[in-house]
Scaffold this motif. Structure first.
Motif, PDB file in Angstrom:
ATOM      1  N   ARG A 108      -4.422  11.685  -0.522  1.00  7.61           N
ATOM      2  CA  ARG A 108      -5.385  10.650  -0.934  1.00  7.61           C
ATOM      3  C   ARG A 108      -6.409  11.246  -1.911  1.00  7.61           C
ATOM      4  NH1 ARG A 108      -4.254   8.297   4.370  1.00  7.61           N
ATOM      5  NH2 ARG A 108      -3.308   6.256   3.924  1.00  7.61           N
ATOM      6  N   GLU A 152       0.104   4.180   2.577  1.00 13.68           N
ATOM      7  CA  GLU A 152       0.414   3.711   3.921  1.00 13.68           C
ATOM      8  C   GLU A 152       1.926   3.710   4.157  1.00 13.68           C
ATOM      9  OE1 GLU A 152      -0.715  -0.447   5.152  1.00 13.68           O
ATOM     10  OE2 GLU A 152      -2.572   0.684   5.562  1.00 13.68           O
ATOM     11  N   ASP A 208       0.850  -1.204   0.000  1.00  9.33           N
ATOM     12  CA  ASP A 208       0.000   0.000   0.000  1.00  9.33           C
ATOM     13  C   ASP A 208       0.875   1.239   0.000  1.00  9.33           C
ATOM     14  OD1 ASP A 208      -1.480   2.289   0.872  1.00  9.33           O
ATOM     15  OD2 ASP A 208      -3.107   0.924   1.362  1.00  9.33           O
ATOM     16  N   GLU A 217       3.257   7.201   4.421  1.00 11.76           N
ATOM     17  CA  GLU A 217       2.923   7.785   5.708  1.00 11.76           C
ATOM     18  C   GLU A 217       3.833   7.233   6.808  1.00 11.76           C
ATOM     19  OE1 GLU A 217      -1.215   7.616   6.648  1.00 11.76           O
ATOM     20  OE2 GLU A 217      -0.924   8.485   8.641  1.00 11.76           O
TER      21      GLU A 217
END
Lengths: 210, 210, 210, 210
Positions: free
Chosen positions: B191, B85, B82, B88
């Motif tokens: 996003r 993810e 991902d 981050e």
DNA sequence: GATGAATGAGTATTCATTCAT
DNA sequence: CATGAATGAATACTCATTCAT
């Protein structure tokens, strides 16, 4: 000897600040000597000390002037009719039009701000101004129904500031970066987040900008 | 003392790099004396010169190590399932978990990169790695249908890099910044731009973007 | 570890002396580092200290060896059948044939002799030897009626030594000097002063060198 | 402090050169610290650098001044009525009257001249002056019939220079040398070679050497 | 106010020497 | 005996700052 008029005094200070800015951007604060600055300003070695108490004070003076300019620009944004447009113009001015040494200097100042309290104060002060200006601008635009941001202004403003920081830093240290392309991409992203101006307002805008 | 093993040699260098990093982050490159670094590393004044040719070389060594770490992190992102993810997590690691002095050091290095060619090389090299990793990651995710970015990867990657730069800089010099909140806001914005993700949401997207 | 044989020990010393001589002649005593000498001798940095107590001791060792060689040459002159010829051969050897660095070294040593007592001792010792050898040689030749100097040996010997000093110094520091021409001129002057070999020997020489 | 007059500037330089000369002659170039020189000149540590760019430059300055003095003396010889007498007076001045440290310094400079190009230039320059002055002097005396050298001036001049070199070196490093005796012997030898003197004196000398 | 010579504390770097292995 | 890593004192040179003129 006759005391210099206030104008003359200010001119002397500006001249030294200009010289110092150039030198500092070129070689960094610590590798720049007071003698170099004096030479660049075409004054004697001791002259700088008439207007600035020390090298540190000169650095602080630069920070103050540079940041004040910055703050003023953002206050103007708060008053501008089209927020995104004003933001973009401001970005373009600082990142494309201003001479490169101003940006290098900003990185230098940023590093120094972690050690030099006067510089840190300048940064904090301009940050506050910018934050408030952006908040005001966003809130006005939202209230006017001109934007519909994907997140509340209180969360969006820090994001905008980070974008600005990044744009500045990248442009200052990466000679390969294409500033126009970057600004375009960032603005596109920003417009996504600021939200398309609602359909019902299009007419207004269409009216103003056919 | 017979020749040290390669491991031992590397350990000596690491110890000096660690000490130098601390000192440099604390006082800046130029205000830090070689004696301080030696003291911090608990070696003699001359010892640093056994492993590094000069202070400049020590700075370059720090840049190389720091940037290498950075590049490695981003290569890992390229392989992560991902993307957002992983990004981050990486941001959180560098901006929240790592000790603050690493970030201050990065600003110092950024400023130095405009003057020290070895440092500049490190920056260019890591930039290339990061750019390529991000490109690869984005293209894979697009191909897999997991994201549908609002702009092509070639335009998005520079934006991501600017976001990272800004996050780093802001966090390094603004003690008032709330890193978690910033990361959250930035990820939310991201996003939006990366486009709605997984299959179970596809219908929605299909609806919006036929 | 097995103790080195005396021969091996001497060889080690010679090797270091050779290396040191080269380096010293090239850069002077003080600009030459022990590390350079060790490198030139292809041994480790600490090895020199097995054979010489200090850099100063190494310099003294060079002076001793160099001056010993010199003294030996002059003792040979004392025994030679034709004084002027032997002197000329000796001059030619030291001033033409020996590598240039030996002469540069001698100037270096001369300067050092005013400060380094061990070097000064070497110079005094060789001076005594040379003086005595020349005295002996002159007196023997006078007694044998082969020369008739214009001044007594006790006055002539210092003159000869000054001539040698000058020849050496000139040749060491003036790359434009023509050593063969200089030697020829000096010898011609010398033969004037030494006095023509008495008439009855002329035939012999004439016979040998028609 | 407004700009110093040229005289004052020269005085500052002279003072430093004097101090440096003393220190250098005492301990050699490399064992002398700039701090010692400054102390000897009764100025601060940094003052030397106002007038000389580096230690090397200070050495070069000494060489230039010392050699200039030397060259001037020899130019005077060229104009003197009695060549041998003038030569002897010059020798006596430099070898007997001048303070010993000037001679030690000359050996130091000679050694340095093989490494320091500025010093080498000074030596070359004075050599040329001395050579030309001696040539001129000899030729004038020959033309005037005051000397009848045993060899042509072009061969004699280098011999004279070697004699001078040797006298200087010997006197600089051999505390046992008797300079007056040496000068007397050398002059005697020289008069042999320069040949019988003026016609009006021939009877006397002719009586001695029929 | 301006000048620039002078100050002197501060620093990177070097290098003879030592000594654990 | 040999190695080379480590030591730490030493030093050329710099530079912010002062102040006599």
């Amino acid at each position: 000897m006759p005391r210099l008029s206030d104008d003359q005094q200010a001119a002397r200070r500006e001249r030294l600040l200009d010289a110092a800015e150039l030198c500092f951007a070129r070689s960094g604060f610590h590798a720049t000597t007071m003698a170099e600055i004096a030479r660049e300003a075409r004054v004697s070695a001791g002259a700088a000390y008439v207007w600035f108490a020390s090298k540190e004070d000169l650095i602080a003076g630069i920070a103050a002037r540079d940041r004040a300019r910055f703050a003023a620009d953002f206050e103007a944004i708060a008053e501008a009719p089209d927020f995104a447009e004003a933001l973009e113009a401001c970005a373009r001015f600082h990142v494309v039009e201003r001479p490169a040494h101003k940006r290098r200097l900003m990185v230098e100042l940023a590093a120094e701000s972690t050690r030099n309290e006067a510089v840190a104060r300048s940064f904090r002060s301009v940050d506050r101004t910018v934050r408030e200006s952006l908040m005001r601008a966003l809130e006005r635009q939202v209230a006017a129904g001109r934007i519909a941001p994907a997140m509340p202004p209180a969360r969006l403003v820090p994001v905008l500031m980070v974008l600005g920081d990044g744009l500045f830093l990248r442009r200052a240290i990466d000679p390969a970066a294409d500033p126009e392309a970057l600004i375009a991409s960032l603005m596109e992203m920003l417009r996504h987040v600021l939200g398309p101006a609602p359909a019902r307002k299009r007419r207004k805008r269409g009216a103003r900008r056919p």
